[in-house]
Design an enzyme around this catalytic site. Structure first.
Site, PDB file in Angstrom:
ATOM      1  CG  ASP A  23      -2.620   3.967  -1.509  1.00 19.89           C
ATOM      2  OD1 ASP A  23      -3.365   4.077  -2.501  1.00 19.89           O
ATOM      3  OD2 ASP A  23      -2.857   3.188  -0.566  1.00 19.89           O
TER       4      ASP A  23
ATOM      5  CG  ASP B 235      -6.239   1.057  -0.681  1.00 18.56           C
ATOM      6  OD1 ASP B 235      -5.375   1.966  -0.660  1.00 18.56           O
ATOM      7  OD2 ASP B 235      -6.331   0.197   0.215  1.00 18.56           O
TER       8      ASP B 235
ATOM      9  CB  SER C 261      -0.955  -0.040   1.193  1.00 17.83           C
ATOM     10  OG  SER C 261      -1.875   1.016   1.144  1.00 17.83           O
TER      11      SER C 261
ATOM     12  CG  ASP D 239      -3.055  -0.666  -2.406  1.00 19.09           C
ATOM     13  OD1 ASP D 239      -2.915   0.498  -2.008  1.00 19.09           O
ATOM     14  OD2 ASP D 239      -3.693  -1.512  -1.762  1.00 19.09           O
TER      15      ASP D 239
END
Length: 454
Positions: free
Chosen positions: A240, A244, A97, A242
């Site tokens: 970020d 999300d 992340s 990833d």
């Protein structure tokens, strides 16, 4: 839980997180999935340099317990969750992340596209720690199947779920900073197909993150702020690693606090009788919106797993939860999907720009100043010493104390929270007040007590 934190398991690769360990995590997860009737598992990753290595380890671990593997390649976590829900298969996402480049990790997703609830995670953890893996004979091992359509399907699902015409009619210019992460492969396409003009920075997938660190905090977004100013963009959007999460920059190139953006989105969603869920570091901005809308606020420990679990409980009880999340850019719209989705969140924020500018939206939720500081530690002994000092300081303060997650002290005009990070060797200090000096004062007081302890 000893292994899985608030958002999966993470660590520095080849120190805390080795290929062998990831393989065992996959074997444990696959063993639980097969018992639940799922012998097919999706596998995705973000752009980190170690991702391909760890995906190979995870695929081998899954195959060894009889799971066929759908290889999704580089993809945002919400896109992996969308694939899992669409196909009805559980998934593993190799990602750290927002953590620095040397980190990686594994996030576990159920066949409903939702992060595994704590009860199921505990089953996986038990098998991991006891090494009770359901390995199969050589002729029953799972195969691997490359899957190419997941990015396109994900973008189309987001397009169908937002007011596409409303956004297109606004004639927006969007400055995107995917931070060299997985959002580089999907967000530029999404916003162009929403009818926006798109300019980008740090949009080349690169697991070394040369342009900025993956965490979309203000100090990492100078390039995006500059891009907004030089292109006269209406909004800057940062993800970020990833994708999300989504953090915003207004049309003047000024950082919008994640708490203010969350409050603005909540104000557009909440109706009397609704409930929203956030973490114990919730901003007073959201509290104000909840009170104005005659809604209810539920608090959980920090981390998306905890928030998702509480949302599921509320919905099962017949509650209405149209929006939830945290002020770090991780927002959920449960009626769309019970997952954090940076691209969808950014598109929903674009819907708000039809009537007013981003700076006007942020101004509606101003009046609070936030200060955050971290204190690092090297050993478990240091960690325990720091936490002991926190507890002593907090309990001696003679102020209402919330220990839902760490130690939160609420004053009439401000609050301060201290808690250990679930993913890094850090003690995090958060403070909020009407003026910056008061917030800094609270942080300095707690920080001084901690530094004295070590």
């Amino acid at each position: 839980m000893k292994v899985f934190g608030s958002s999966g398991v993470r660590g520095v690769v080849n120190e805390d997180l080795t290929p062998a360990f990831v393989s065992r995590v996959a074997m444990a997860a696959g063993s639980v999935f097969t018992v639940m009737g799922n012998d097919r598992v999706a596998l995705g990753r973000d752009t980190r340099a170690t991702g391909e290595m760890l995906v190979d380890s995870a695929a081998s671990g899954l195959a060894s317990v009889g799971c066929a593997v759908d290889e999704l390649g580089v993809l945002p976590t919400p896109a992996v969750q969308a694939y899992a829900e669409r196909e009805g298969v559980p998934a593993l996402m190799v990602t750290a992340s927002h953590n620095p480049p040397e980190y990686n990790g594994v996030k576990l997703i159920g066949a409903d596209g939702i992060e595994l609830v704590r009860e199921t995670l505990e089953q996986v953890e038990d098998r991991l720690l006891t090494e009770r893996f359901n390995t199969v004979p050589w002729n029953q091992t799972g195969d691997r199947r490359p899957t190419a359509e997941a990015p396109r399907n994900y973008v189309e699902e987001v397009l169908a779920a937002v007011d596409r015409d409303r956004i297109a009619d606004a004639g927006l210019t969007i400055a995107l900073d995917p931070g060299h992460g997985a959002g580089s492969l999907t967000s530029p396409r999404l916003f162009r197909e929403l009818g926006c003009s798109v300019v980008t920075v740090n949009a080349q997938p690169d697991g070394h993150f040369p342009g900025r660190n993956p965490e979309p905090i203000e100090s990492n977004l100078a390039g995006l702020r500059r891009l907004v100013r030089t292109t006269d963009a209406d909004l800057g959007v940062a993800h970020d690693g990833d994708a999300d999460r989504a953090i915003f920059v207004d049309e003047c190139g000024t950082h919008i606090e994640g708490d203010a953006a969350f409050a603005a989105l909540a104000a557009a969603e909440l109706e009397p009788g609704d409930t929203t869920v956030s973490a114990v570091n919730v901003s007073q901005r959201l509290v104000d919106v909840v009170e104005e809308r005659d809604a209810t606020l539920e608090l959980t420990p920090i981390g998306s797993t905890n928030i998702v679990t509480r949302i599921q409980q509320l919905i099962a009880e017949g509650g209405s939860v149209p929006i939830a999340g945290e002020g770090n850019g991780g927002v959920l719209f449960p009626d769309y999907r019970l997952s954090r989705d940076g691209a969808y969140t950014a598109a929903r924020f674009c819907e708000l720009l039809v009537d007013r500018t981003a700076s006007e939206i942020a101004a509606e939720h101003a009046g609070y100043e936030n200060v955050r500081r971290n204190i690092s530690y090297d050993t478990e002994v240091e960690r325990e010493r720091l936490l002991s000092a926190v507890e002593t300081t907090a309990r001696n303060a003679d102020i209402p104390l919330d220990t839902t997650d760490g130690y939160r002290l609420d004053y009439d005009d401000s609050w301060v929270l201290v808690r250990p990070s679930g993913t890094e060797p850090l003690i995090r200090i958060y403070a909020e007040a009407h003026d910056h000096e008061r917030a800094e004062e609270l942080v300095a007081w707690i920080r001084g007590a901690l530094l004295e302890a070590v």
